[in-house]
Design a protein around this motif. Sequence first.
Motif, PDB file in Angstrom:
ATOM      1  N   SER A 110      11.838   8.526  -6.914  1.00  0.00           N
ATOM      2  CA  SER A 110      10.864   9.231  -8.421  1.00  0.00           C
ATOM      3  C   SER A 110      10.722   8.030  -8.726  1.00  0.00           C
ATOM      4  O   SER A 110      11.253   6.682  -8.578  1.00  0.00           O
ATOM      5  N   LEU A 111       9.932   8.858  -9.380  1.00  0.00           N
ATOM      6  CA  LEU A 111       8.633   7.290 -10.451  1.00  0.00           C
ATOM      7  C   LEU A 111       9.829   6.399 -11.422  1.00  0.00           C
ATOM      8  O   LEU A 111       9.823   5.699 -12.070  1.00  0.00           O
ATOM      9  N   ALA A 112      10.274   7.126 -12.053  1.00  0.00           N
ATOM     10  CA  ALA A 112      11.206   7.499 -13.266  1.00  0.00           C
ATOM     11  C   ALA A 112      12.505   6.240 -12.833  1.00  0.00           C
ATOM     12  O   ALA A 112      12.923   6.062 -13.936  1.00  0.00           O
ATOM     13  N   THR A 113      12.859   5.978 -11.023  1.00  0.00           N
ATOM     14  CA  THR A 113      14.011   5.217 -11.042  1.00  0.00           C
ATOM     15  C   THR A 113      13.771   4.674  -9.930  1.00  0.00           C
ATOM     16  O   THR A 113      13.728   4.476  -8.989  1.00  0.00           O
ATOM     17  N   ALA A 114      12.295   3.773 -10.021  1.00  0.00           N
ATOM     18  CA  ALA A 114      11.402   3.354  -9.260  1.00  0.00           C
ATOM     19  C   ALA A 114      12.364   1.976  -8.641  1.00  0.00           C
ATOM     20  O   ALA A 114      12.006   1.385  -7.410  1.00  0.00           O
ATOM     21  N   LYS A 132       0.612  -1.010   0.154  1.00  0.00           N
ATOM     22  CA  LYS A 132      -0.110   0.028   0.221  1.00  0.00           C
ATOM     23  C   LYS A 132       0.939   0.904  -0.536  1.00  0.00           C
ATOM     24  O   LYS A 132       2.207   1.487   0.232  1.00  0.00           O
ATOM     25  N   GLY A 133       0.302   2.349  -0.225  1.00  0.00           N
ATOM     26  CA  GLY A 133       0.610   3.393   0.074  1.00  0.00           C
ATOM     27  C   GLY A 133       0.597   4.690  -1.506  1.00  0.00           C
ATOM     28  O   GLY A 133      -0.820   4.732  -1.578  1.00  0.00           O
ATOM     29  N   THR A 134       1.928   5.582  -1.878  1.00  0.00           N
ATOM     30  CA  THR A 134       0.821   6.535  -2.837  1.00  0.00           C
ATOM     31  C   THR A 134       1.447   7.039  -3.608  1.00  0.00           C
ATOM     32  O   THR A 134       2.703   6.631  -3.918  1.00  0.00           O
ATOM     33  N   LEU A 135       1.123   7.740  -4.903  1.00  0.00           N
ATOM     34  CA  LEU A 135       1.815   7.856  -6.020  1.00  0.00           C
ATOM     35  C   LEU A 135       1.663   9.779  -5.929  1.00  0.00           C
ATOM     36  O   LEU A 135       0.779   9.672  -6.312  1.00  0.00           O
ATOM     37  N   ASP A 136       2.199   9.534  -6.078  1.00  0.00           N
ATOM     38  CA  ASP A 136       2.320  11.785  -6.090  1.00  0.00           C
ATOM     39  C   ASP A 136       2.488  11.777  -7.440  1.00  0.00           C
ATOM     40  O   ASP A 136       3.457  12.234  -7.904  1.00  0.00           O
ATOM     41  N   LEU A 137       1.537  12.400  -8.208  1.00  0.00           N
ATOM     42  CA  LEU A 137       1.164  12.507  -9.560  1.00  0.00           C
ATOM     43  C   LEU A 137       2.214  13.899 -10.100  1.00  0.00           C
ATOM     44  O   LEU A 137       2.723  13.726 -10.801  1.00  0.00           O
ATOM     45  N   ASN A 138       1.761  14.753  -8.879  1.00  0.00           N
ATOM     46  CA  ASN A 138       2.290  16.298  -9.773  1.00  0.00           C
ATOM     47  C   ASN A 138       3.533  16.506  -9.407  1.00  0.00           C
ATOM     48  O   ASN A 138       4.608  17.375 -10.036  1.00  0.00           O
ATOM     49  N   HIS A 139       4.181  14.917  -8.588  1.00  0.00           N
ATOM     50  CA  HIS A 139       6.496  15.677  -8.750  1.00  0.00           C
ATOM     51  C   HIS A 139       6.413  14.124  -9.516  1.00  0.00           C
ATOM     52  O   HIS A 139       7.437  14.177  -8.776  1.00  0.00           O
ATOM     53  N   MET A 140       5.436  13.016  -9.717  1.00  0.00           N
ATOM     54  CA  MET A 140       6.089  11.808 -10.411  1.00  0.00           C
ATOM     55  C   MET A 140       7.208  11.212  -9.096  1.00  0.00           C
ATOM     56  O   MET A 140       8.830  10.700  -9.605  1.00  0.00           O
ATOM     57  N   GLY A 141       6.232  11.182  -7.975  1.00  0.00           N
ATOM     58  CA  GLY A 141       7.142  10.416  -6.681  1.00  0.00           C
ATOM     59  C   GLY A 141       6.390   9.850  -6.527  1.00  0.00           C
ATOM     60  O   GLY A 141       5.078   9.353  -6.362  1.00  0.00           O
ATOM     61  N   MET A 142       6.853   8.426  -5.768  1.00  0.00           N
ATOM     62  CA  MET A 142       5.841   7.791  -4.781  1.00  0.00           C
ATOM     63  C   MET A 142       6.529   7.147  -3.486  1.00  0.00           C
ATOM     64  O   MET A 142       7.717   7.707  -2.642  1.00  0.00           O
ATOM     65  N   ASP A 143       5.235   6.864  -2.546  1.00  0.00           N
ATOM     66  CA  ASP A 143       5.548   6.250  -1.013  1.00  0.00           C
ATOM     67  C   ASP A 143       5.540   4.636  -0.812  1.00  0.00           C
ATOM     68  O   ASP A 143       4.017   5.325  -0.693  1.00  0.00           O
ATOM     69  N   GLN A 144       5.673   3.365  -1.384  1.00  0.00           N
ATOM     70  CA  GLN A 144       5.307   2.398  -1.057  1.00  0.00           C
ATOM     71  C   GLN A 144       5.748   1.376  -0.332  1.00  0.00           C
ATOM     72  O   GLN A 144       6.754   1.252   0.289  1.00  0.00           O
ATOM     73  N   ARG A 145       4.380   1.145   0.907  1.00  0.00           N
ATOM     74  CA  ARG A 145       5.446  -0.407   0.988  1.00  0.00           C
ATOM     75  C   ARG A 145       5.392  -1.762   1.028  1.00  0.00           C
ATOM     76  O   ARG A 145       3.410  -1.695   0.955  1.00  0.00           O
ATOM     77  N   LEU A 146       5.700  -2.260   0.869  1.00  0.00           N
ATOM     78  CA  LEU A 146       5.599  -3.964   0.133  1.00  0.00           C
ATOM     79  C   LEU A 146       5.957  -4.479   0.889  1.00  0.00           C
ATOM     80  O   LEU A 146       7.046  -4.384   1.764  1.00  0.00           O
TER      81      LEU A 146
END
Length: 724
Positions: free
Chosen positions: A671-675, A623-637
């Motif tokens: 960054s989502l670009a280097t997930a 679960k987590g979040t994807l911030d499309l405004n800044h193309m960032g992520m914060d996911q815990r798996l």
Amino acid sequence: MKSLSKLLGALLLGLLLLIAVAGFALTYLLDPNDYKDEIRSLVQAKTGYDLQINGDIGWSLFPWLGLELADARLARVGMSDQPFADIRLLALSVQVLPLLRKEIRMSDIRLEGLDLTLHRNAKGDSNWEDAPADTGSAVTTAAETDNTQQPTARPANIKLEIDSLIVNSARLDYSDEQNNQHITLESVQISTGAIGEQQNIPLKLSGFLASSTPLLRARMELSASAWMDNQSRQYRLDALKVAGEVAGEPLNNKSANIAANGNLQLDLKQQRLSWEQMRFSVNQLKGMGELQVEQLNDSPAIAGQLSLAAFNLREFLPGIGITLPAMQSKSALGHFELTAQLQGTRNSLLLDNASIRMDDSSFTGKLGISNLEQGALLAHLTADQLNMDSYLPPATPVKKPARSAAASPPSSDLPPAIPSGNPWDDSELLPLNELAALNLELHLAFDRFTLEKLPFENVKLKLDAHNGKLDLKQFEARLYGGSIASSGTLDSNAEPARISMHNTIDQLPVDRLLSALGEEAPITGKLKLDSQLSTSGNSQRQWVSQLSGKANLEILDGTLPDSNLEQQLCLAIATLNRKPLSQDYSRTSTPFTQLKTSTSLSNGVATTPDVQIAIPGLLIKGKGTLDLNHMGMDQRLDIILQGDTRPMPDPACTVNKRYVGIEWPVHCRGSLATAGQNCRIDQDGLTRIATRLAGDKLTEKIEEKLKDKVSPDLKDALKGLFRK
């Protein structure tokens, strides 16, 4: 008796000679130029116009009643210094004796140097019409009173014959300050043969036309055989031929050669106008057809047929001033032809039962202007195929960032921070003013439709635009065996503009879609998606920042190509178990049984509470979040090792029971670009797992020591204590 007839003949001959001598004497003894003032007063009293005759008046009485005026001017009363008509020469004559039989037999009518100057000022006053408040002279008022008291009688049928009509060097200059219009006709030439009812009348006309708004220049020539019957109120122009050249702003300052011919018929009794055997051309465009207009006075109804021969639309449009953008295919619009039935009213014109061939595509249906006053366009078309890529601008290669040969090792046990910059562009994307003015009803259906190399099939599109609102009522298509359906609205009147969309995708192969778009496919499988999204604004940044809604995503029957994670995982487990693998793991891909998540979006931030990925030997939840405004992520798996779960598992790939069910924590942030490079083992979670494993080990030792010396309830209590 014979002598009596001779006597009567002699008397008649003498009478005619007497009339001829009297007419000859009158024309030489009386000079009409002496009566110019009387003529001017009479014309003013009867018509309300001021006739000024500056040249000589010539006349004759018998056997022709003739009149010739030179240098005459016509103006409104009180505006003699602003004449609206100048005539260099007017000559006409009528035979006297046929007038007694109600027959008008005229010789040649010749009009030289007619110059009409018609002007309407900003207040609406003109130099050729009386002002509304102008009651005119007393004579005019009296005449109007007589007209109101006595109904106008219909004139008796009079037979009219004219040897010919010749108009040379005529000119018209019309200006309207209210509507900012200025139109001129120059060098107008008109000539006819003998004019009479129920007989063919040769007719020729030529001249030059110019308009200021829009700026337009035209040269026209017309010839026809005219026919008329005033009693039946029928008129014809047979063998009509029109040719000329048009240039100006409507053609983007290009010129076009035009031509038309056919037979025109006008029946005022039946209120019908028809154009038969119609042929026309504009540069290389050539067409034919028929046209009928019924109910001319009331509600005109248009009907007919139209056919355009095959021509090169790509060459034709620039020739009439329409600049075409660059297209991917150099042969696009190289072939166009059309056949259709015409239907119309005073406020509409439609091509019904239309059959259109454009390049390799065939269209059938209806299109045209459904409401001329509102500028409403309509197109209901069905097509076999259309490759839209051929008509799009040439694709520009997109530079993709080079991929590193291998991911750099983590520089820290903690994942990087979420980016703070905003990569989205803030420039306007949609022409909202033009969209607000759009009035359109578009219903399209294609057997095959190609866009961005995507081969859509069974496409159905219904789009309505009215009063600033675009309503996508239906979009359905098949793609690679899957289905796509969308609907939505764009309200350009809202401030800011608002967009809402509902999309559903079912059984769409992800790998084939990404491959067609030129992207590498990290996974394969069939996509299912159901999303309801809305946003507002008119730029990338605004759309992303206002994006809200929800979506459910699932990929079925998926694989991870070019990677056998099951083999690698089982090899690692076998190494820990110190056993060799006994089964074949030669697959080059890793199937997964589940990839599923639901998402809720608010202001460009997507929350994913239930990510689930099932890979042979692994189960991933997160679960987590994807911030499309800044193309960032914060996911815990949480990664759960399962080992070989097949019915006949490899003994070497059996997970130690101590590790069964343990959720190994991973934190992905940055960054989502280097997930892939931004995931780290969650140290806090790992400490809790280590504590648990230590408790399990201690519990095993206690159980081994106590064995059957204590009750089961006490054993369970001790296990729970140390696991905590």
